[in-house]
Structures are given as structure tokens and as C-alpha cells.
Design an enzyme around this catalytic site. Structure first.
Site: not given
Ligand code: PEP
Length: 253
Positions: A12, A14, A98, A100, A170, A176, A210
Site C-alpha cells: 500500500n 499511500k 483503511h 487512514e 491492522e 507506521g 510495521s
Molecule cells: C498500512 O498503511 O496499511 C501499513 C500497514 O503501513 P506500515 O506498513 O507502514 O505500518
């Protein structure tokens, strides 16, 4: 006994990468030996770079995903992208819900459900993202919140259609931050997801938050974790390739 689930790694991106940067990523990825026989790979560039990714990777089995889409096929929805438009571009996957989108753009569970229905109607595989906040986690509410999100996301959808989806767990506090969940704890919650809605028993469940080349194999070694939805560590082609390789190794463990 059901067939083993093939690992799936979804990048992803973003709001990262221009068209030129997408071309550079894709050309670098093309030059690598990747374990496609053992792992499915999907990248989700920004809408503006979908065509470039599709064209450069045309002869590789890398799936093309969108990071969001509208629930409507068309109409007065300024700034939105419809599933019809994505199908026309060759998009087969879409991330829906997601954290976000939920936190920054006010996407509610009911809207997530409408988007899942729309994606299924157009033959796009929804990757439905769920996860608890840090506060909910500390308060011991993670399982209840995630079960609620999953139940609402698939409300009114027949089990046979639910079975065509992917769910990404998630934990928001892990996204992040460099502070991933522990693989056994994530697995425990993800086995709850499997039991939450009829049809989810055999779908692929992804962990996100992460995930990195250093921890992906430990996650994939868990029985209910079939892959990853990866943000930061998916942006560099060497790192994305290492994620695929780590997923392959972890799934064999
Ligand atoms: C995500 O944005 O779905 C995500 C898991 O980000 P990251 O891997 O950077 O934590």
C-alpha cells in the site's frame, strides 16, 4: 481439509510515488527473481500511477490494486473514482476501510460495507482493513472492536461472496510506528476474525502494521496469518522483494 492458502503480500503505497517513480520501482522489480510460484504479490499505487505500474509490469504476475474507491458507479461525487473506472484500468484488488480513510476522511462502517458490495459486484477483490486504536487496545477492547468492524463490513453479504474477499488486520497503533504487534497476539485476534462471519473461514487474512523484511516470516509462520498489507516497507523494490521472499519462507515454517 481445505487447500492451503497461498501467501499474499500487498504493498500500500499511500500518497507516495509519481508516475516516474512508479516506473523506476517497476523496472527495478522486473529485474529481480521473485518467488511468484509461492507468493501472490499486489501493489497499490496512487490512482495517477496505476496505468504506469500496469504497463511496466504487464508480463509479470503482480496484481494491481487501488487504495480506495467509491461505492457508486458514477454521478455527482466530486473527486471520487468509481469501480467501473478501476475495472477499465485493469485493477483487480481494492483496499477498503483503511484506518487512514476511516480516521481522516470520515469513512464509517456502513460506507465500508457499501464499498465491499460494490467491489464484489464489479469482480474486484476487496481487501477489507480493520483494526483497533491504541486506546481500545490498552482497554482490552481490540477483539470486540474488530469483530464489530468485520461484522458490519460484511453485513448482508452472502457467505459465498464473503469467501471472495481478503481481510487485513491492522492495529492502528502499529501502523507506521515501527512497533509491530507480536505475531502470536496478532494471530489470536485474527483467528477471531475467521470465526466472526460465515464465509471468512478460508479467506486470506493479512497482518498490517510495521511489517518488514525482518519480521514478515515470523508473522507468516502463524497459522491464521496468510500475508501482509504493507505500507512503508513496500516502497522500495529491494524491500518489497525481501517481503515476498520472507513470506515464502515463513509460510513453509
Ligand atoms: C498500512 O498503511 O496499511 C501499513 C500497514 O503501513 P506500515 O506498513 O507502514 O505500518
Amino acid at each position: 481439509m481445505s487447500a492451503p492458502r497461498k501467501p499474499l503480500v500487498v504493498g500500500n503505497w499511500k500518497m507516495n510515488k509519481t508516475i516516474a517513480q512508479t516506473r523506476a520501482f517497476a523496472e527495478d522489480l522486473r529485474a529481480r527473481a521473485l518467488p511468484f510460484a509461492d507468493v501472490d504479490a499486489v501493489i497499490c499505487p496512487p490512482f495517477t500511477a496505476l496505468c504506469e505500474a500496469r504497463d511496466v509490469l504487464a508480463d509479470l504476475p503482480v496484481g494491481l490494486g487501488a487504495q480506495n474507491m467509491s461505492w457508486a458507479d458514477g454521478g455527482p461525487y466530486t473527486g471520487e473514482i468509481s469501480p467501473l473506472m478501476l475495472v477499465e484500468l485493469g485493477v483487480d484488488w481494492v483496499v477498503i476501510g483503511h484506518s487512514e480513510r476511516r480516521a481522516l476522511f470520515g469513512e464509517l462502517d456502513e460506507r465500508v460495507n457499501e464499498k465491499v458490495v460494490a467491489a464484489l459486484r464489479h469482480g474486484i477483490t476487496p481487501i477489507v482493513a480493520v483494526g483497533e486504536t491504541g486506546q481500545e487496545h490498552v482497554a482490552g477492547l481490540a477483539t470486540a472492536r474488530v469483530r464489530e468492524q468485520v461484522t458490519l463490513a460484511f453485513a448482508g453479504i452472502a457467505p459465498a461472496d464473503v469467501a471472495r474477499c481478503v481481510v487485513a488486520y491492522e492495529p492502528i497503533w502499529a501502523i507506521g510506528t515501527g512497533n509491530a504487534d507480536s505475531p502470536p497476539e496478532a494471530n489470536a485476534l485474527m483467528s477471531e476474525i475467521r470465526g466472526a462471519v460465515a464465509g471468512l473461514e478460508h479467506v486470506r487474512l493479512l497482518y498490517g502494521g510495521s511489517m518488514s523484511p525482518g519480521n514478515v516470516a515470523d508473522f507468516l509462520a502463524q497459522p491464521d496469518i496468510d500475508g501482509g498489507l504493507v505500507g512503508g516497507a513496500s516502497l522500495d523494490p529491494a524491500s518489497f522483494a525481501a517481503l515476498l521472499e520472507g513470506a515464502r519462507r515463513g509460510a513453509l515454517a
